[in-house]
Enzyme design. Sequence first.
Site, PDB file in Angstrom:
ATOM      1  N   VAL A 191       0.352  -1.081  -0.215  1.00 46.06           N
ATOM      2  CA  VAL A 191      -0.189   0.188  -0.298  1.00 46.06           C
ATOM      3  C   VAL A 191       0.750   1.275   0.024  1.00 46.06           C
ATOM      4  CG1 VAL A 191      -2.029   1.385   1.216  1.00 46.06           C
ATOM      5  CG2 VAL A 191      -1.772  -1.327   1.523  1.00 46.06           C
ATOM      6  N   HIS A 451     -29.417   7.429 -10.013  1.00 42.50           N
ATOM      7  CA  HIS A 451     -28.348   7.721 -11.303  1.00 42.50           C
ATOM      8  C   HIS A 451     -28.772   8.888 -11.643  1.00 42.50           C
ATOM      9  CE1 HIS A 451     -28.330   6.492 -15.774  1.00 42.50           C
ATOM     10  NE2 HIS A 451     -28.888   7.741 -15.929  1.00 42.50           N
TER      11      HIS A 451
END
Length: 478
Positions: A191, A451
């Site tokens: 990471v 949406h």
Amino acid sequence: MSQKFDVVVIGAGPGGYVAAIRAAQLGLKTACIEKYIGKEGKVALGGTCLNVGCIPSKALLDSSYKYHEAKEAFKVHGIEAKGVTIDVPAMVARKANIVKNLTGGIATLFKANGVTSFEGHGKLLANKQVEVTGLDGKTQVLEAENVIIASGSRPVEIPPAPLTDDIIVDSTGALEFQAVPKKLGVIGAGVIGLELGSVWARLGAEVTVLEALDKFLPAADEQIAKEALKVLTKQGLNIRLGARVTASEVKKKQVTVTFTDANGEQKETFDKLIVAVGRRPVTTDLLAADSGVTLDERGFIYVDDHCKTSVPGVFAIGDVVRGAMLAHKASEEGVMVAERIAGHKAQMNYDLIPSVIYTHPEIAWVGKTEQTLKAEGVEVNVGTFPFAASGRAMAANDTTGLVKVIADAKTDRVLGVHVIGPSAAELVQQGAIGMEFGTSAEDLGMMVFSHPTLSEALHEAALAVNGHAIHIANRKKR
């Protein structure tokens, strides 16, 4: 006369300060001890995460990505930006100011919640006594009914690449570069290595990442890891797998690294070298010989599932104990322990701790990987949805990656959610919420998602598990 407390916390990182605040909220007389000296020469609360980890690295990641967008991505939106330059000292100063504001915020929260703060080194003695050695060298002993050890971790150093003042650095040093290195080496493709490598690659450095393992991101889902390797390589990170560093030599403001890979011994010369090979627990001078607290074979404090040590009334949390070295894990362990001390029956679900790599695209997951489940003999159904088919991702010109949902083939219960793409860290948390309440893929598929949103990619991936995706062709209809 020594001061007495219901709870004494050693360490004010994301585990310790959260534990202290929650304990105080529950009516417990609480003290917290911290010794870390910040850039201003004063004790700074927040631990590695806030001072030299999670927060400052995200500040640099965001700054460097905005520079990249201005140079490379604005034109597709019809925006022309000429003569874009980067002021590295200003970027680093902005990062430092964010850290300063947040550390000060914790001090304010301590005051607001009645947490007594001690500056200095905390050491657990016998009988739940805690010795505090102040910055002036003077000592005092605190009496505690309960002790929470949250001493954190520090970067691992390796003999082949000993740290120097400014050429070979650890993750802390890599946050302080005042100029973009022409050639940057990174040891470790985890990471930290990938995030810091990404920062300086966006700003123009030629970055080579040397990873000893032959497999890229072994903890991640193999499909996601494969996609991540392809994307990061395309961005300019030269990721060398199976590359074991054996030596380094600093000469004339550069470092030559010797490593072995499938082709034998190799040498590369860099202007800077970041050592990012993991972290180890901080236990130096933390426990008196008669404290009664035991360490495991790897040097971590031994605890049970409720973070109890071998001594009643003494707990340990975060990076100093087993499990993922993640700030959010430490914080929630802190809350759990504080609540259990107060008599509540708090629990923590260690199976649903999200992991995130803040490259761009972000990489995030929660639950189990497909390869792990198959190895365990669990039959699964898998649904994926690419961001290339997402209207919202197209509008943002950010279509790299996919969402993957894994469900038990017999029960349809979601067992893993894996994402590489825009806002992966936020999307995977939606999966974690559902999984905490035992959601099925069908449940996620029946929900109404706004949406256009990136979240619809999770919706479609859940639908795809059972062959019901709308906006891609289903591989298998069930």
